[in-house]
Write a protein that holds these residues in place. Structure first.
Motif, mmCIF file in Angstrom:
data_model
loop_
_atom_site.group_PDB
_atom_site.id
_atom_site.type_symbol
_atom_site.label_atom_id
_atom_site.label_comp_id
_atom_site.label_asym_id
_atom_site.label_seq_id
_atom_site.Cartn_x
_atom_site.Cartn_y
_atom_site.Cartn_z
ATOM 1 N N UNK A 119 0.826 -1.212 0.000
ATOM 2 C CA UNK A 119 0.000 0.000 0.000
ATOM 3 C C UNK A 119 0.856 1.256 0.000
ATOM 4 N N UNK A 120 1.911 1.248 0.810
ATOM 5 C CA UNK A 120 2.808 2.407 0.864
ATOM 6 C C UNK A 120 3.432 2.643 -0.515
ATOM 7 N N UNK A 121 3.865 1.574 -1.161
ATOM 8 C CA UNK A 121 4.477 1.714 -2.488
ATOM 9 C C UNK A 121 3.439 2.188 -3.502
ATOM 10 N N UNK A 122 2.290 1.517 -3.565
ATOM 11 C CA UNK A 122 1.275 1.851 -4.564
ATOM 12 C C UNK A 122 0.722 3.259 -4.375
ATOM 13 N N UNK A 123 0.178 3.540 -3.211
ATOM 14 C CA UNK A 123 -0.482 4.832 -2.989
ATOM 15 C C UNK A 123 0.530 5.961 -2.864
ATOM 16 N N UNK A 124 1.671 5.669 -2.241
ATOM 17 C CA UNK A 124 2.714 6.689 -2.152
ATOM 18 C C UNK A 124 3.251 7.064 -3.521
ATOM 19 N N UNK A 125 3.526 6.064 -4.348
ATOM 20 C CA UNK A 125 4.051 6.310 -5.702
ATOM 21 C C UNK A 125 3.071 7.148 -6.509
ATOM 22 N N UNK A 126 1.793 6.756 -6.508
ATOM 23 C CA UNK A 126 0.816 7.488 -7.316
ATOM 24 C C UNK A 126 0.576 8.898 -6.778
ATOM 25 N N UNK A 127 0.646 9.082 -5.464
ATOM 26 C CA UNK A 127 0.530 10.430 -4.902
ATOM 27 C C UNK A 127 1.697 11.309 -5.322
#
Length: 185
Positions: A119-127
């Motif tokens: 989640x940190x990778x996915x949502x952080x990356x897209x943010x």
């Protein structure tokens, strides 16, 4: 998680292509260029979803209790922002990047209730991608503020956002992630 990261890279490359290689993008032509971005974006989303669903649960942090309420409110606002840039309402007059702002709000909302590595990778990356995209657009294009539209248009977008939010919530429930059950303690 490698599949998800491949999807994130594909998403990023397809979306910053116009900003980083404008000459090449222009040579492709309007319709073929948009078609290429669309196909790559759809492939990226599929890879992100498949990769995220297959990723192991590796905890990074524990979300704070009560964040589910804030997440749901932010998600409704995010869905609203996605549509606000497409109608001649009041919000479009004040926000230069409503859709990208919606992505940032979406990412933050999900990081409030998901503390695992995927989640940190996915949502952080897209943010971060959305923030960088805003910066690239601001550096390359002047903004001509649209005329202030009617509040009625924003009201219609909000009504549509509520319906879409319900559909998104139902899809999350169907996938086994009920957004109304997490971190409400």
């Amino acid at each position: 998680m490698q599949i998800m990261i491949l999807g994130l890279v594909l998403w990023t490359v397809s979306h910053v292509f116009k900003r980083l290689a404008p000459g090449l993008r222009a040579r492709l032509g309007e319709v073929p260029g948009k078609l290429l971005v669309t196909v790559l974006s759809l492939a990226a989303v599929v890879l992100m979803v498949v990769g995220f669903r297959r990723a192991d649960f590796d905890p990074v942090y524990t979300p704070l209790p009560g964040m589910g309420h804030l997440n749901n409110l932010l998600m409704l606002f995010s869905v609203y922002l996605f549509g606000a840039g497409k109608v001649p309402g009041v919000a479009r007059h004040y926000l230069r990047h409503p859709m990208l702002t919606g992505v940032v709000v979406w990412a933050v909302a999900h990081l409030l209730v998901n503390g695992d590595l995927a989640s940190v990778v996915l949502f952080g990356w897209l943010g971060v991608w959305a923030l960088v995209s805003m910066l690239l657009i601001n550096m390359q294009e002047r903004w001509k503020r649209p005329l202030r539209g009617r509040l009625r248009a924003d009201g219609i977008v909000l009504a549509v956002a509520v319906v879409l939010y319900g559909v998104i919530a139902m899809i999350h429930i169907w996938l086994g992630h009920n957004p109304f059950l997490g971190t409400y303690g």
